[in-house]
Design a protein around this motif. Sequence first.
Motif, PDB file in Angstrom:
ATOM      1  N   ILE A 121      82.234  12.847   7.751  1.00  0.00           N
ATOM      2  CA  ILE A 121      82.365  11.797   8.762  1.00  0.00           C
ATOM      3  C   ILE A 121      83.715  11.115   8.640  1.00  0.00           C
ATOM      4  O   ILE A 121      84.387  10.849   9.636  1.00  0.00           O
ATOM      5  N   GLY A 122      84.088  10.796   7.416  1.00  0.00           N
ATOM      6  CA  GLY A 122      85.326  10.080   7.161  1.00  0.00           C
ATOM      7  C   GLY A 122      85.393   9.677   5.713  1.00  0.00           C
ATOM      8  O   GLY A 122      84.658  10.199   4.868  1.00  0.00           O
ATOM      9  N   ASN A 123      86.273   8.724   5.427  1.00  0.00           N
ATOM     10  CA  ASN A 123      86.464   8.324   4.042  1.00  0.00           C
ATOM     11  C   ASN A 123      87.056   6.923   3.954  1.00  0.00           C
ATOM     12  O   ASN A 123      87.583   6.390   4.936  1.00  0.00           O
ATOM     13  N   ARG A 124      86.931   6.339   2.775  1.00  0.00           N
ATOM     14  CA  ARG A 124      87.673   5.128   2.452  1.00  0.00           C
ATOM     15  C   ARG A 124      88.860   5.549   1.587  1.00  0.00           C
ATOM     16  O   ARG A 124      88.714   6.336   0.653  1.00  0.00           O
ATOM     17  N   GLY A 125      90.032   5.008   1.879  1.00  0.00           N
ATOM     18  CA  GLY A 125      91.225   5.355   1.121  1.00  0.00           C
ATOM     19  C   GLY A 125      91.091   4.986  -0.339  1.00  0.00           C
ATOM     20  O   GLY A 125      90.550   3.929  -0.687  1.00  0.00           O
ATOM     21  N   ALA A 126      91.607   5.853  -1.203  1.00  0.00           N
ATOM     22  CA  ALA A 126      91.423   5.673  -2.644  1.00  0.00           C
ATOM     23  C   ALA A 126      92.268   4.544  -3.214  1.00  0.00           C
ATOM     24  O   ALA A 126      91.940   4.016  -4.279  1.00  0.00           O
ATOM     25  N   THR A 127      93.339   4.158  -2.539  1.00  0.00           N
ATOM     26  CA  THR A 127      94.207   3.105  -3.073  1.00  0.00           C
ATOM     27  C   THR A 127      94.118   1.813  -2.263  1.00  0.00           C
ATOM     28  O   THR A 127      93.872   0.748  -2.828  1.00  0.00           O
ATOM     29  N   GLU A 128      94.267   1.903  -0.948  1.00  0.00           N
ATOM     30  CA  GLU A 128      94.262   0.698  -0.120  1.00  0.00           C
ATOM     31  C   GLU A 128      92.883   0.354   0.423  1.00  0.00           C
ATOM     32  O   GLU A 128      92.662  -0.759   0.910  1.00  0.00           O
ATOM     33  N   GLY A 129      91.966   1.303   0.378  1.00  0.00           N
ATOM     34  CA  GLY A 129      90.604   1.011   0.803  1.00  0.00           C
ATOM     35  C   GLY A 129      90.381   1.028   2.305  1.00  0.00           C
ATOM     36  O   GLY A 129      89.352   0.529   2.786  1.00  0.00           O
ATOM     37  N   LYS A 130      91.295   1.607   3.061  1.00  0.00           N
ATOM     38  CA  LYS A 130      91.153   1.653   4.524  1.00  0.00           C
ATOM     39  C   LYS A 130      90.118   2.705   4.914  1.00  0.00           C
ATOM     40  O   LYS A 130      90.069   3.797   4.347  1.00  0.00           O
ATOM     41  N   LEU A 131      89.295   2.376   5.919  1.00  0.00           N
ATOM     42  CA  LEU A 131      88.305   3.319   6.436  1.00  0.00           C
ATOM     43  C   LEU A 131      88.928   4.195   7.512  1.00  0.00           C
ATOM     44  O   LEU A 131      89.585   3.692   8.426  1.00  0.00           O
ATOM     45  N   ASP A 132      88.697   5.497   7.409  1.00  0.00           N
ATOM     46  CA  ASP A 132      89.253   6.441   8.376  1.00  0.00           C
ATOM     47  C   ASP A 132      88.206   7.460   8.787  1.00  0.00           C
ATOM     48  O   ASP A 132      87.391   7.901   7.966  1.00  0.00           O
ATOM     49  N   GLU A 199      97.277   8.117  -8.461  1.00  0.00           N
ATOM     50  CA  GLU A 199      97.697   6.922  -9.182  1.00  0.00           C
ATOM     51  C   GLU A 199      97.296   5.676  -8.389  1.00  0.00           C
ATOM     52  O   GLU A 199      97.509   5.601  -7.179  1.00  0.00           O
ATOM     53  N   GLY A 200      96.688   4.740  -9.067  1.00  0.00           N
ATOM     54  CA  GLY A 200      96.257   3.518  -8.406  1.00  0.00           C
ATOM     55  C   GLY A 200      94.915   3.626  -7.721  1.00  0.00           C
ATOM     56  O   GLY A 200      94.543   2.729  -6.951  1.00  0.00           O
ATOM     57  N   ALA A 201      94.166   4.701  -7.986  1.00  0.00           N
ATOM     58  CA  ALA A 201      92.838   4.839  -7.382  1.00  0.00           C
ATOM     59  C   ALA A 201      91.980   3.630  -7.746  1.00  0.00           C
ATOM     60  O   ALA A 201      91.866   3.263  -8.913  1.00  0.00           O
ATOM     61  N   ARG A 202      91.359   3.048  -6.761  1.00  0.00           N
ATOM     62  CA  ARG A 202      90.717   1.741  -6.912  1.00  0.00           C
ATOM     63  C   ARG A 202      89.308   1.812  -7.499  1.00  0.00           C
ATOM     64  O   ARG A 202      88.804   0.824  -8.012  1.00  0.00           O
ATOM     65  N   ALA A 203      88.648   2.959  -7.423  1.00  0.00           N
ATOM     66  CA  ALA A 203      87.218   3.000  -7.748  1.00  0.00           C
ATOM     67  C   ALA A 203      86.873   4.055  -8.792  1.00  0.00           C
ATOM     68  O   ALA A 203      85.721   4.471  -8.884  1.00  0.00           O
ATOM     69  N   ASN A 204      87.846   4.457  -9.596  1.00  0.00           N
ATOM     70  CA  ASN A 204      87.589   5.531 -10.557  1.00  0.00           C
ATOM     71  C   ASN A 204      86.735   5.100 -11.746  1.00  0.00           C
ATOM     72  O   ASN A 204      86.102   5.937 -12.375  1.00  0.00           O
ATOM     73  N   ASP A 205      86.746   3.826 -12.073  1.00  0.00           N
ATOM     74  CA  ASP A 205      86.113   3.383 -13.318  1.00  0.00           C
ATOM     75  C   ASP A 205      84.961   2.414 -13.074  1.00  0.00           C
ATOM     76  O   ASP A 205      84.764   1.459 -13.829  1.00  0.00           O
ATOM     77  N   LEU A 206      84.174   2.669 -12.037  1.00  0.00           N
ATOM     78  CA  LEU A 206      83.023   1.806 -11.777  1.00  0.00           C
ATOM     79  C   LEU A 206      82.004   1.934 -12.905  1.00  0.00           C
ATOM     80  O   LEU A 206      81.704   3.048 -13.347  1.00  0.00           O
ATOM     81  N   PRO A 207      81.441   0.825 -13.375  1.00  0.00           N
ATOM     82  CA  PRO A 207      80.334   0.915 -14.331  1.00  0.00           C
ATOM     83  C   PRO A 207      79.149   1.635 -13.686  1.00  0.00           C
ATOM     84  O   PRO A 207      78.971   1.593 -12.463  1.00  0.00           O
TER      85      PRO A 207
END
Length: 294
Positions: A121-132, A199-207
């Motif tokens: 369907i789409g994705n959220r950006g890994a760094t800025e978090g934009k929905l596409d 680099e800068g991925a926002r959600a790689n280390d979620l508990p």
Amino acid sequence: MPARTMAPRSCAPAQRGETAPEIAPVAALLTRRTFLGASACAVATLLTGCGSSEAGVQARQIAEVPCPYNWDNLIWDGGRPVYYENDQICSRWGVDVSEHQHTVDWEAVAGAGAQFAFVRIGNRGATEGKLDVDEFFLANAIGAQAAGIPVSAYFFSQSLDEAEAREEAAFAIEQLREAEHEGVTFHMVAYDHEPVEIEGARANDLPPDQFAANARAFCEHIQKAGFSPMIYGNQQDLMRLSVEERATYPLWLAEYGIDDPTVTFNFAIWQYTNKGTVPGIDTDADLNIWLETP
């Protein structure tokens, strides 16, 4: 709107070595999972009582739903896995695609024997978090349906919390509704949250508890909209879910380079390679087997 369901069916009879026949899409192939999960919940309730005290809630345990498949019955036929029970084919073979596969010739994919397809369907950006929106989502959904391939969908999440997961679900639902207006029927909608090598991925280390909470929030929102949710991930991802979540939602397992899956819990779909070759798809493709039990 109530969640879509479809009547279960028995497995299709066939001899070993034959290609799996074309069969109707079935969202309720997870009947056995639902039954086992419900049974575990019922047993837990009987053991702890029906009170709503905090102590009672904490004491209530959900039993893990074990993997029900006998992998001695998984036969590789022409490079594709086929699962049998009592000499009956109990699986379907399919693909999942995104804009990374570019334009797909869905008639050729159908001719190659695909019995289901997941389209991104789409994705959220890994760094800025934009929905596409995936560039090819609508074309893939319409094309697969027109070729007679049952269609499901997935969203690539990078949510940090439940609010973002619900936002992703609402965004996904908007795109699904647009495709429905074009005549597409969706059988499952999967949540896909995984680490990315950026680099800068926002959600790689979620508990683990946050990962599970996000998956649950997405699935609940999708279900309220009338779609049937599921959760995608590798073994490490899916083990971050609680036992209750693994019993509640159908699981789509990614595990490559093996003859049969190694997980001990139940799941519905096995994505066995991301390097597959399929007529009608010019790039490497993700290939899957949807397992069914009579």
